[in-house]
Design an enzyme around this catalytic site. Structure first.
Site, PDB file in Angstrom:
ATOM      1  N   GLU A   1       6.081  -1.027   0.523  1.00 25.12           N
ATOM      2  CA  GLU A   1       5.694   0.335   0.891  1.00 25.12           C
ATOM      3  C   GLU A   1       4.784   0.302   2.109  1.00 25.12           C
ATOM      4  OE1 GLU A   1       2.538   2.250  -1.781  1.00 25.12           O
ATOM      5  OE2 GLU A   1       3.535   0.881  -3.176  1.00 25.12           O
TER       6      GLU A   1
ATOM      7  N   LYS B   1      -2.783   3.315  -9.182  1.00 25.00           N
ATOM      8  CA  LYS B   1      -3.521   3.874  -8.043  1.00 25.00           C
ATOM      9  C   LYS B   1      -5.013   3.556  -8.163  1.00 25.00           C
ATOM     10  CE  LYS B   1      -3.129   7.996  -5.105  1.00 25.00           C
ATOM     11  NZ  LYS B   1      -2.367   7.320  -4.030  1.00 25.00           N
TER      12      LYS B   1
ATOM     13  N   ARG C   1       0.058   9.380 -14.513  1.00 29.62           N
ATOM     14  CA  ARG C   1      -0.151   8.169 -13.715  1.00 29.62           C
ATOM     15  C   ARG C   1      -1.593   7.687 -13.825  1.00 29.62           C
ATOM     16  NH1 ARG C   1       1.535   8.235  -7.466  1.00 29.62           N
ATOM     17  NH2 ARG C   1      -0.262   9.664  -7.361  1.00 29.62           N
TER      18      ARG C   1
END
Length: 393
Positions: free
Chosen positions: A276, A240, A138
């Protein structure tokens, strides 16, 4: 995607099977070199042993009072490169402040990525990581989006191992918490115009933690704030990056001042579909069906989310990744959140447009069933047949 997943599986199998000869003595012997290259404020080691580590099994901490506050540990990991190079061997150094140029890319333009994983101590004394190669993959995906070089998956996993082993005495006893590990990828080189930084730093620090929310394992009460959105199409909500987090602080503070636990965000285009929570993914349960918002570029693909989806299938649930309307909450049996920091947290209520919708949060819960399996795998109480855990020797 299938090819990348296959490569990751092959790599983590090799990482689990291979011996892990410690390089700690070499790392610590070069600590001052690594520290000075980044401007790390260090101090001489006060620990015993041939490589400078304490013989203590545990640090002197009241583990029963451990929350999610930051506690500095003994060592951090540092690795650097220029934008035209690949990352090479990093070094452990004593935990300390770092110096950055005022014109560093991360300070001026937010060129940075963070990750989060945990190390757990098992009842028989082993130390386990949970799917660290997923965090590494990621980070590499996010680095490509942010025009940054990134460590290889193997470099990332080895660096996490070294950091955890160096701070072994800070890993809480079984059942008392975890060592939270925070890898960072930062544009630390000086830059004035808007462009990728000329130098980059990969840094890992850690802190012992327990429950993320101040109310512990109590059900969350979420608030849907229609004024603020977390991400928009074409942005960086699916990676992220550090720039995704500060913009939600105002919404969080406002919600907590009204007595809510956190904020559940809707999509930016229609203000209608669930995306989210501030730092975790969301799931909706109706009967045997478990649904979660699909990965569409604005929702972060959480490692815990991915794991819970697979565990749910193993438990016989029907699983869907789809568009979920806020109206679907009215008929939901359960709602829960997932993330590395929060684990799996039940939601007791969601308030939207002055309407409070309540969900089952006591008794036999689907989310508790899934969480028990997840924690069992992470802590070695359940045999890992998936190859998800990585033992540190």
């Amino acid at each position: 995607m299938v090819q990348r997943s296959s490569c990751i599986r092959n790599l983590v199998q090799s990482l689990r099977a291979a011996s892990f000869p410690s390089k700690l003595a070499d790392y610590l012997g070069n600590t001052s070199q690594a520290a000075s290259s980044l401007g790390v404020a260090t101090q001489p080691s006060a620990y015993s042993g041939s490589v400078g580590f304490s013989d203590e099994e545990y640090v002197d901490v009241d583990w029963d009072k451990l929350g999610f506050g930051f506690r500095p540990v003994d060592y951090m990991y540092v690795m650097r490169c220029s934008k035209a190079e690949n990352f090479r061997e990093g070094r452990l150094s004593r935990y300390g402040n770092i110096e950055l140029s005022p014109s560093a890319g991360v300070l001026n333009y937010g060129q940075g990525i963070l990750e989060g994983t945990k190390a757990n101590r098992t009842e028989d004394g082993r130390i386990l990581l949970f799917r660290p190669e997923q965090n590494a993959a990621r980070m590499r995906h996010g680095a490509e989006r942010m025009c940054m070089p990134s460590p290889s998956i193997e470099q990332f996993v080895d660096a996490v191992k070294e950091t955890v082993l160096a701070n072994k005495r800070w890993i809480p006893p079984p059942g008392k918490g975890s060592l939270y590990v925070r890898p960072l990828l930062l544009g630390t080189g000086p830059i004035l115009g808007l462009a990728p930084a000329p130098e980059y730093t990969f840094l890992i620090y850690a802190s012992p933690v327990c429950n993320y929310f101040k109310d512990g394992t109590a059900p969350l009460n979420l608030f849907i704030d229609e004024e603020f959105v977390r991400a928009s199409p074409g942005g960086a909500g699916g990676v992220k990056t550090i720039t995704n987090y500060a913009p939600v602080l105002k919404a969080i503070v406002r919600a907590k001042n009204r007595g809510f636990s956190d904020v559940l965000y809707l999509d930016a285009m229609n203000r209608k579909y669930l995306e989210e929570v501030s730092s975790c993914n969301v799931f909706v349960v109706k009967g045997n069906l478990i649904s979660t918002p699909a990965i569409n570029g604005t929702v972060l693909e959480g490692v815990t989310r991915k794991s819970i989806l697979e565990i749910a299938r193993d438990h016989g649930y029907q699983v869907e990744e789809r568009v979920i309307s806020v109206d679907d909450l009215v008929d939901a049996d359960e709602v829960f959140c997932t993330g590395t920091a929060v684990g799996v947290a039940p939601v007791g209520s969601i308030t939207h447009q002055n309407r409070r919708i309540e969900f089952k949060s006591e008794g036999s819960l689907v989310c508790q069933e899934l969480y028990s399996t997840l924690v069992g795998l992470q802590t070695g109480r359940i045999e890992d047949k998936k190859g998800w855990t990585v033992q540190i020797d």
